[in-house]
Design an enzyme around this catalytic site. Structure first.
Site, short mmCIF file in Angstrom:
data_model
loop_
_atom_site.label_atom_id
_atom_site.label_comp_id
_atom_site.label_asym_id
_atom_site.label_seq_id
_atom_site.Cartn_x
_atom_site.Cartn_y
_atom_site.Cartn_z
N GLN A 18 0.72 41.94 -33.03
CA GLN A 18 0.41 40.94 -32.00
C GLN A 18 -0.46 39.83 -32.59
O GLN A 18 -1.56 40.09 -33.08
CB GLN A 18 -0.34 41.61 -30.84
CG GLN A 18 -0.74 40.69 -29.71
CD GLN A 18 -1.57 41.40 -28.66
OE1 GLN A 18 -2.39 42.25 -28.99
NE2 GLN A 18 -1.35 41.08 -27.41
N GLY A 19 0.04 38.61 -32.55
CA GLY A 19 -0.72 37.46 -33.07
C GLY A 19 -1.27 36.61 -31.94
O GLY A 19 -0.74 35.54 -31.63
N SER A 31 -5.29 36.72 -30.89
CA SER A 31 -6.69 36.32 -31.10
C SER A 31 -6.85 35.45 -32.34
O SER A 31 -6.15 35.62 -33.35
CB SER A 31 -7.58 37.56 -31.25
OG SER A 31 -7.62 38.31 -30.05
N GLU A 71 -0.89 45.70 -20.95
CA GLU A 71 -1.88 46.19 -21.91
C GLU A 71 -3.11 46.72 -21.19
O GLU A 71 -3.64 47.78 -21.51
CB GLU A 71 -2.26 45.06 -22.87
CG GLU A 71 -3.24 45.48 -23.97
CD GLU A 71 -3.63 44.34 -24.89
OE1 GLU A 71 -4.22 44.62 -25.94
OE2 GLU A 71 -3.37 43.16 -24.54
N SER A 84 -12.15 41.48 -22.99
CA SER A 84 -13.40 42.23 -22.94
C SER A 84 -13.75 42.63 -21.50
O SER A 84 -13.34 41.97 -20.54
CB SER A 84 -14.55 41.41 -23.55
OG SER A 84 -14.90 40.35 -22.68
N ASN A 85 -14.51 43.71 -21.37
CA ASN A 85 -14.86 44.18 -20.03
C ASN A 85 -15.67 43.16 -19.25
O ASN A 85 -15.60 43.10 -18.02
CB ASN A 85 -15.63 45.51 -20.14
CG ASN A 85 -14.70 46.67 -20.42
OD1 ASN A 85 -13.52 46.48 -20.72
ND2 ASN A 85 -15.21 47.88 -20.33
N GLU A 86 -16.46 42.35 -19.95
CA GLU A 86 -17.21 41.31 -19.26
C GLU A 86 -16.28 40.30 -18.60
O GLU A 86 -16.49 39.87 -17.46
CB GLU A 86 -18.16 40.60 -20.24
CG GLU A 86 -19.32 41.44 -20.72
CD GLU A 86 -18.94 42.47 -21.78
OE1 GLU A 86 -19.76 43.35 -22.09
OE2 GLU A 86 -17.80 42.39 -22.30
#
Length: 398
Positions: A129-130, A132, A247, A383-385
């Site tokens: 997966q490209g 980030s 995901e 991220s969870n944030e």
């Protein structure tokens, strides 16, 4: 007001038994042992198991039937995933099965489906997966890798980072920027790249658990055929949102957490029986395990509500963020408890000899690396944030 029935039917229970019988017979014992001991699975391990599933017709059950999927209900898909985890079966390649496959099946051309989907299901091609980039992680829409149209090709320049298993990959699915005007979510295009294309450079990034599965990937005038574009130019963000939803909901891994909780209980009982855990230590650990079990059961009910909503044709995309946050937090909690149970025997030591009579079980040596690598689950997939912000907006209306 509709009342959801979260009970399993007789047909569901019969299906569960069918899956259990298959896994008991088909899962190779060496793969099961690696999973029990939290050993790192190599590419060959994952490919071997994926092909066993594919021969049974169960490699890609959530795909359209014409491309290898199964006419299972959402409840049956949930049961299958849970039984896989409880049997200590590998998960296969999520990039192939859960990410790029569904995107191509829904948005690809007929030619792309015929070309890629059978090979994706059998892992004849390994995908990465490209998404980030150094300046675009949780804020993925800020990506800058450029793709400039030149005749029948796009010419790519830029960089991706944290690209898991790029060193094994035959292909990458990538988000690239084809237009800088308008909102940052606009002008993003979804491309399929063959990793042997000239101009692609891969550099490994060793992680804290000692495994080099993460990579930087650099693109220097990489030519990608326009025929490898998914859907329309500039609409890659729309296609990626479906992929990210799969995901995040899959990251909850409730079946996997149930299996790990069961293993923790067995380990705690074994250590106490051997006199390594005192009565006081055992009571404290059992109390903490009970707390985790209560939270896991609550999360499972949330997952079952999502499954029930899917079964009735309802959408529950906002719940994906809730499942992602709580699921990853519980996974991390259990790695903390595993490391605590291992004690000094879980510390990585150069001579691999431990000064603690806790036996030679593989889980001991794997406990510290496993703890370290699981720090990442609350970061990847958004991220969870960031997920908490999504929950605040879409669920709470703040």
């Amino acid at each position: 007001m509709m009342t959801m029935n979260l009970d399993f039917t007789d047909a569901d229970r019969a299906f569960r038994q069918e899956v259990r019988d298959f896994l008991a017979e088909a899962l190779p014992s060496d793969l099961r042992r690696k999973m029990v001991e939290r050993r790192h699975l190599g590419k060959d391990d994952i490919v071997r198991w994926q092909r066993i599933l594919n021969a049974r017709g169960w490699a890609v059950p959530a795909w359209p039937v014409e491309w290898g999927g199964q006419p299972w209900t959402p409840t049956q898909r949930y049961i299958f995933q849970e039984e896989m985890a409880l049997a200590h079966a590998p998960e296969g390649s999520p990039f192939n099965v859960n990410m790029i496959g569904p995107v191509i099946a829904r948005f690809g051309t007929d030619e792309q489906k015929r070309r890629f989907l059978p090979r994706i299901a059998n892992i004849d091609d390994w995908w990465c997966q490209g998404f980030s980039e150094p300046g675009a992680g949780s804020d993925l829409a800020a990506l800058k890798t450029s793709a400039v149209r030149d005749g029948d090709d796009y010419v790519l320049n830029g960089q991706k980072i944290w690209t898991t298993q790029a060193q094994h990959a035959d292909w990458m699915f990538a988000l690239v920027r084809t237009d800088n005007s308008g909102r940052k979510q606009q002008g993003i295009t979804f491309l399929l790249l063959e990793m042997r294309t000239p101009g692609i450079t891969i550099r490994p990034i060793p992680s804290i658990d000692g495994i080099a599965d993460l990579n930087e990937v650099f693109f220097d005038d990489v030519r990608v055929p326009v025929a490898n574009r998914i859907g329309d130019e500039g609409r890659g963000w729309d296609y990626a949102k479906q992929l990210l939803g799969h995901e995040r909901s899959g990251i909850a891994r409730i079946g996997l957490s149930k299996e790990r909780l069961s293993q923790l209980r067995h380990l705690e009982a074994d250590l106490h029986e051997r006199g390594i855990l005192s009565d006081a230590e055992r009571q404290r650990l059992r109390r903490r395990l009970a707390e985790v079990e209560v939270e896991l059961r609550a999360l499972e009910l949330t997952q079952l509500r999502v499954v029930a909503a899917d079964s009735h044709g309802g959408g529950a995309n906002s719940a994906a963020s809730i499942l992602k946050v709580r699921g990853t937090e519980l996974q991390q909690r259990m790695t903390e408890l595993t490391l605590e149970l291992a004690g000094p025997a879980g510390l990585p030591m150069p001579d691999h000899h431990h000064h603690d009579d806790r036996g030679a079980d593989g889980w001991l040596e794997a406990s510290a690396p496993f703890y370290f690598t699981m720090r990442k689950v609350s970061i990847f997939g958004g991220s969870n944030e960031i997920q908490k912000n999504i929950i605040a907006k879409t669920v709470l209306g703040l």
